[in-house]
Scaffold this motif. Structure first.
Motif, PDB file in Angstrom:
ATOM      1  N   GLN A  28       6.068  12.767   3.692  1.00 10.14           N
ATOM      2  CA  GLN A  28       6.046  12.131   2.374  1.00 10.14           C
ATOM      3  C   GLN A  28       5.997  10.624   2.565  1.00 10.14           C
ATOM      4  N   TRP A  29       5.122   9.970   1.808  1.00 12.17           N
ATOM      5  CA  TRP A  29       4.951   8.519   1.906  1.00 12.17           C
ATOM      6  C   TRP A  29       5.033   7.888   0.524  1.00 12.17           C
ATOM      7  N   GLY A  34       4.229   2.802  -5.723  1.00 11.95           N
ATOM      8  CA  GLY A  34       5.506   3.456  -5.969  1.00 11.95           C
ATOM      9  C   GLY A  34       5.413   4.960  -6.127  1.00 11.95           C
ATOM     10  N   SER A  35       4.215   5.514  -6.126  1.00 18.39           N
ATOM     11  CA  SER A  35       4.052   6.960  -6.210  1.00 18.39           C
ATOM     12  C   SER A  35       4.328   7.591  -4.852  1.00 18.39           C
ATOM     13  N   THR A  36       4.432   8.914  -4.831  1.00 14.92           N
ATOM     14  CA  THR A  36       4.629   9.653  -3.597  1.00 14.92           C
ATOM     15  C   THR A  36       3.348  10.374  -3.223  1.00 14.92           C
ATOM     16  N   ILE A  90      -0.258   4.050  12.113  1.00 13.54           N
ATOM     17  CA  ILE A  90       1.184   4.127  11.904  1.00 13.54           C
ATOM     18  C   ILE A  90       1.894   3.200  12.873  1.00 13.54           C
ATOM     19  N   SER A  91       2.831   2.429  12.325  1.00 10.37           N
ATOM     20  CA  SER A  91       3.688   1.578  13.130  1.00 10.37           C
ATOM     21  C   SER A  91       5.100   1.726  12.572  1.00 10.37           C
ATOM     22  N   GLY A  92       5.962   2.398  13.312  1.00 13.03           N
ATOM     23  CA  GLY A  92       7.307   2.653  12.819  1.00 13.03           C
ATOM     24  C   GLY A  92       7.261   3.528  11.590  1.00 13.03           C
ATOM     25  N   TRP A 112       1.986   1.934   3.190  1.00  9.06           N
ATOM     26  CA  TRP A 112       2.848   2.959   2.629  1.00  9.06           C
ATOM     27  C   TRP A 112       4.076   3.076   3.512  1.00  9.06           C
ATOM     28  N   LYS A 113       5.186   3.480   2.929  1.00  5.60           N
ATOM     29  CA  LYS A 113       6.451   3.617   3.657  1.00  5.60           C
ATOM     30  C   LYS A 113       6.864   5.088   3.713  1.00  5.60           C
TER      31      LYS A 113
END
Length: 115
Positions: A28-29, A34-36, A90-92, A112-113
């Motif tokens: 999940q990102w 702010g959405s998923t 991807i980084s972290g 994205w987080k």
């Protein structure tokens, strides 16, 4: 009691092995808006599907591995339904998603987080 303990230990071991083999992009990102978004295996690659927000349920991309923590494919802007050549890295806990047109002449990116 011993059988139940062994069964529980075997179940935990199987879950741990499955989690260890998950690809780094899976999960999940939280998008920049702010959405998923959920990224899950599909058809030999990884499908990107919106899970919340205005475009919930909409598949917006498909990526394939292109090296360690790098992916290529297509990404669709859910607001305009325009599809772009896509890249992800991807980084972290950060996933950088980029979409380009005209052979990479014009690109847009979002970070994205991981949730």
């Amino acid at each position: 009691m011993r059988v139940r303990t062994l069964a529980l230990a075997a179940g935990i071991a199987c879950f741990s092995v499955a989690a260890a083999h998950a690809d780094p992009i899976e999960g999940q990102w939280r998008t920049q808006s702010g959405s998923t978004a959920q990224i899950a295996p599909c058809g030999g690659g990884f499908c990107v599907t919106m899970k919340s927000g205005e475009h919930a349920g909409k598949r917006i991309g498909k990526m394939s591995p292109a090296g360690e923590n790098r992916y290529t494919g297509e990404i669709t802007d859910p607001a305009t339904d325009e599809t772009y050549s896509g890249k992800a890295s991807i980084s972290g806990a950060t996933l950088k998603m980029s979409g380009c047109v005209l052979g990479g002449l014009f690109c847009r990116s979002q970070n994205w987080k991981r949730m």
